[in-house]
Structure formats: structure tokens, C-alpha cells
Design an enzyme around this catalytic site. Structure first.
Site, PDB file in Angstrom:
ATOM      1  N   ASP A  13       0.883  -1.161   0.000  1.00  0.00           N
ATOM      2  CA  ASP A  13       0.000   0.000   0.000  1.00  0.00           C
ATOM      3  C   ASP A  13       0.921   1.211   0.000  1.00  0.00           C
ATOM      4  OD1 ASP A  13      -1.573   2.164   0.706  1.00  0.00           O
ATOM      5  OD2 ASP A  13      -2.621   1.131   2.340  1.00  0.00           O
ATOM      6  N   TYR A  48       1.880   0.536  15.003  1.00  0.00           N
ATOM      7  CA  TYR A  48       0.905   0.360  13.934  1.00  0.00           C
ATOM      8  C   TYR A  48       1.166   1.292  12.758  1.00  0.00           C
ATOM      9  CZ  TYR A  48      -3.382  -0.224  11.413  1.00  0.00           C
ATOM     10  OH  TYR A  48      -4.278  -0.487  10.423  1.00  0.00           O
ATOM     11  N   LYS A 108      -2.380  -2.271   8.191  1.00  0.00           N
ATOM     12  CA  LYS A 108      -2.451  -3.731   8.263  1.00  0.00           C
ATOM     13  C   LYS A 108      -1.607  -4.365   7.174  1.00  0.00           C
ATOM     14  CE  LYS A 108      -4.525  -6.063  11.382  1.00  0.00           C
ATOM     15  NZ  LYS A 108      -3.652  -6.672  12.349  1.00  0.00           N
TER      16      LYS A 108
HETATM   17  P1  13P Z   1      -4.979  -0.576   5.044  1.00  0.00           P
HETATM   18  O1  13P Z   1      -4.096  -1.490   5.839  1.00  0.00           O
HETATM   19  O2  13P Z   1      -5.653  -1.276   3.928  1.00  0.00           O
HETATM   20  O3  13P Z   1      -4.216   0.638   4.608  1.00  0.00           O
HETATM   21  O4  13P Z   1      -6.162  -0.107   5.972  1.00  0.00           O
HETATM   22  C1  13P Z   1      -5.900   0.623   7.092  1.00  0.00           C
HETATM   23  C2  13P Z   1      -7.107   0.637   7.956  1.00  0.00           C
HETATM   24  O5  13P Z   1      -7.076   0.109   9.025  1.00  0.00           O
HETATM   25  C3  13P Z   1      -8.303   1.296   7.443  1.00  0.00           C
HETATM   26  O6  13P Z   1      -9.322   1.362   8.396  1.00  0.00           O
HETATM   27 MG    MG Z   2      -4.129   2.020   3.283  1.00  0.00          MG
HETATM   28 MG    MG Z   3      -4.834  -2.288   2.355  1.00  0.00          MG
END
Ligand code: 13P
Ligand code: MG
Ligand code: MG
Ligand code: 13P
Length: 370
Positions: free
Chosen positions: A11, A233, A236
Site C-alpha cells: 500500500d 501500527y 495492516k
Molecule cells: P490498510 O491497511 O488497507 O491501509 O487499511 C488501514 C485501515 O485500518 C483502514 O481502516
Molecule cells: Mg491504506
Molecule cells: Mg490495504
């Protein structure tokens, strides 16, 4: 001839928020990988996205952990990050945790699902890509596909599958791995992989008795855990996985059947909630409601001498409508729990979110109970 199939994903900026990948980023990836195919580094490639994750599906003959291929992916993500900054996309460079490439993309943020194998006469292969979840989300379907006879009829009726498979499971906290055989060790395997935030299936191999080489994987999953790498963090670690099918392996339809439940996974909204994994077409992989629900897409290819056919968008099929509707019911039910577990993740899994800061603020007000 041995071919390496690599999915490397990151990402590097969301459009808007954490919903989708901007087409300009995919254009950069297509340009970079076209050059690499011309130069001979890649045999073939396909660029796509699942939600806000840019996915590079590549074939080559450089083997796993190739410095050249990993560096190509890294450079592509860096260039796409520059574009993301220029456009003001959200969280530009989110998954790039290091400043400079040092030979192997592992531990630098992007996810990698990669395997080298000898191509069969006809090689059906599926790339699965997920958004708003974690690598352990693959445990359930990969177990179903390779070990559950109620999912995979071939385990019962095809002599080539009858002996079962070998699962390589990683303990992502202790950084150890173990090989377990099914059906003999099925209960022990489930004891581990049911705890999906810690034990994740990394690869599946044929057994020694198989006609296929027992040292060449038939499935591989990305297991990089961003929060383990970054220490706090940073988004994800939305995973990717690859599964080969047919001729001594589960049929393509048995592979897809593994995703028909819409099983509960973690990673939704701020990486902090459980929700159903909804199988969708590539065009529908837009994470909208409460930044989700978590999605999985599947692209099916035939592979020949390293060349990929055009992909088939496998979940773009009314046969998965019921799974999607069911997932939406589960989504509503889970959402009604608001900040309560088990919609919200348990405390241990919230360790790397912003929750500890809230706890810290309260700290001095806690007094000992009598
Ligand atoms: P991504 O990991 O897809 O960037 O999403 C982050 C997230 O927690 C959105 O609520
Ligand atoms: Mg994201
Ligand atoms: Mg993502
Ligand atoms: P084919 O006979 O076309 O290979 O199909 C095998 C099968 O039964 C798939 O489920």
C-alpha cells in the site's frame, strides 16, 4: 524448466482514504514491469489492486528471494510513492518501512507470496489478494482446500490426492516454523492454525509419495507482519497467496470453494476489528463501509514457459452472490457490537494500535481495588 511465480504487494497510498489504488500508480507499475519484461528480467507480469493495495504479479526464472526481482518491486513502489505524494494520496508510502533497499525486500514492509516450481504440461494457477485483513486470514481456506474432504472431493476420490499434503506453519511471534502432515496430524495442525494471529500457513507441499516433486510448493502465502516489523501500527499487512490447481492437486473449483463461507478475519477498520471476508470481483474490491468489509479477489491464469494467459476474474460470478449476501448480514451483525469484542479485536491484538495511548492517559486514575 523451473518458473518462479512472485506476488509482491504494498500500500503506497490510498484513493481516497484506504479505499482504492489510483490508476496513475498502476500505470507506473505497468511501465516499470513492461521494461523489466523487455530486458528479460521478467518472463511476464500482471498489475492489479485489491482495495488500496498495489499488487505486482510476476513470473521469472530467478528463483525465490531474487535480488533483482525484489529490487524491481521496491523501485516500483518507491516511484509509485512519489506519484502518490504528488497527488496527495492518503498514507503515501505507508508500507515502505525502510529508506534504502538492501538486497531482499523481506522485512521492509511489502508482502511477498513467492514460489519456484517445475511447470506441468498445463499449469492452472490462482493469485489471491486480500485487503483489510492479515496473513492468518489464509489459514482457513488453505486448510479447507488441501486438507478438508468436505471441501475437496479429490482428497477422497482422486488417488493422486489421497495421501494428503505437508503444511509449513510459521510462528510469527517466535520466528520459528514447523512442517505438519495431513491427514495424520490434522488435529495438531488445527490446534496451531486456529490461532491465526500467531500461527500462519506459509507453504503447502506435496508428500513424498506424490507424483509432483515434494520439495516444490503448491501454495505460498505472504506472512510479513507489518506491525512486527515496524514495532508500531503503520497499517495492516494485507496478504496475498498463490495456489496451483488440478492434476494431482485440488481442482480449480475446489480451490475457490475454500472461500465460500465468508469466514471471520481480523484487520477491518483501523486494523482493529473482526469481520467477514467477502470474495469479490477486482472492480468490487473497494473497501468502503467501515473501511471494509475485508475483501479477497482471485485471478486465475494458465502458465506456460513462464508466460501468463490473460487472467480470469474468478469471484466475478453469481455463484458467489450468496456468500456475499451472507457476508453482508454478518457485517451488519458484527457492526452492531460497535466497540465491543469480538467485533473489536482482543486487547493483545490491539497492542500496536493507538489504544495503548488511550490507556496511558487513564493510567494515573487507576487505584487498587480493596
Ligand atoms: P490498510 O491497511 O488497507 O491501509 O487499511 C488501514 C485501515 O485500518 C483502514 O481502516
Ligand atoms: Mg491504506
Ligand atoms: Mg490495504
Ligand atoms: P476435467 O475432466 O475437465 O479435467 O475436469 C476435472 C474435474 O472433474 C474438475 O472438477
Amino acid at each position: 524448466m523451473k518458473t518462479t511465480f512472485s506476488i509482491i504487494k504494498a500500500d503506497v497510498g490510498g484513493w481516497p482514504g484506504h479505499v482504492y489504488v489510483h490508476p496513475d500508480l498502476k500505470e507506473i507499475a505497468n511501465k516499470k514491469l513492461t521494461e523489466a519484461r523487455k530486458s528479460g528480467l521478467l518472463k511476464d507480469f500482471h498489475v492489479t489492486n485489491c482495495g488500496d493495495d498495489l499488487e505486482l504479479i510476476m513470473t521469472h526464472t530467478n528463483g525465490e528471494d531474487s535480488k533483482e526481482v525484489h529490487s524491481l518491486a521496491w523501485d516500483t513502489f518507491c516511484e509509485a510513492t512519489e506519484k502518490a505524494k504528488e497527488l496527495g494520496l492518503y498514507g503515501a508510502g505507508q508500507d515502505l518501512l525502510k529508506d534504502a533497499f538492501s538486497g531482499n525486500i523481506k522485512g521492509m514492509g511489502p508482502g511477498i507470496a513467492e514460489m519456484e516450481f517445475t511447470e506441468r504440461k498445463a499449469e492452472p494457477i490462482v493469485a489471491f489478494m486480500m485487503d483489510k485483513t492479515e496473513p492468518g486470514a489464509f489459514n482457513f481456506p488453505i486448510f479447507k482446500i488441501f486438507a478438508d474432504p468436505f471441501n475437496t472431493a479429490g482428497l477422497i476420490i482422486d488417488p493422486n490426492l489421497h495421501d494428503g499434503f505437508v503444511f509449513e506453519v510459521w510462528d510469527i511471534q517466535e520466528h520459528k516454523h514447523v512442517f505438519m502432515e495431513t491427514p495424520e496430524e490434522m488435529y495438531g495442525l488445527l490446534a496451531l492454525i486456529g490461532a491465526k494471529s500467531r500461527f500462519v500457513i506459509k507453504r503447502v507441499f506435496p508428500k513424498k509419495s506424490s507424483k509432483l516433486p515434494s520439495d516444490e510448493p503448491v501454495s505460498a502465502i505472504s506472512t510479513e507482519k507489518l506491525y512486527q516489523i515496524a514495532g508500531e501500527y503503520v497499517g495492516k499487512d494485507d496478504p496475498a497467496g498463490v495456489v496451483r490447481a488440478q492434476s494431482g492437486l485440488p481442482a480449480l473449483g475446489e480451490v475457490l470453494e475454500g472461500f465460500s463461507l465468508g469466514h471471520l478475519v481480523s484487520g477491518w477498520m483501523r486494523g482493529s476489528h473482526n469481520g467477514p471476508l467477502m470474495p469479490v470481483s477486482v472492480g468490487q474490491a473497494k473497501c468502503t463501509r467501515f473501511d471494509g468489509p475485508p475483501r479477497v479477489i482471485a485471478l486465475g491464469f494458465q502458465l506456460k514457459n513462464g508466460k501468463l494467459t490473460e487472467p480470469v476474474d474468478l469471484f466475478d460470478d453469481p455463484a458467489f452472490d450468496r456468500t456475499r449476501v451472507e457476508a453482508q448480514h454478518i457485517m451488519d451483525y458484527m457492526r452492531r457490537h460497535g466497540p465491543f469484542e469480538p467485533h473489536r479485536l482482543p486487547m493483545a491484538d490491539m497492542e500496536y494500535t493507538t489504544l495503548p495511548k488511550v490507556m496511558k492517559k487513564l493510567g494515573s486514575r487507576f487505584e487498587k481495588t480493596k
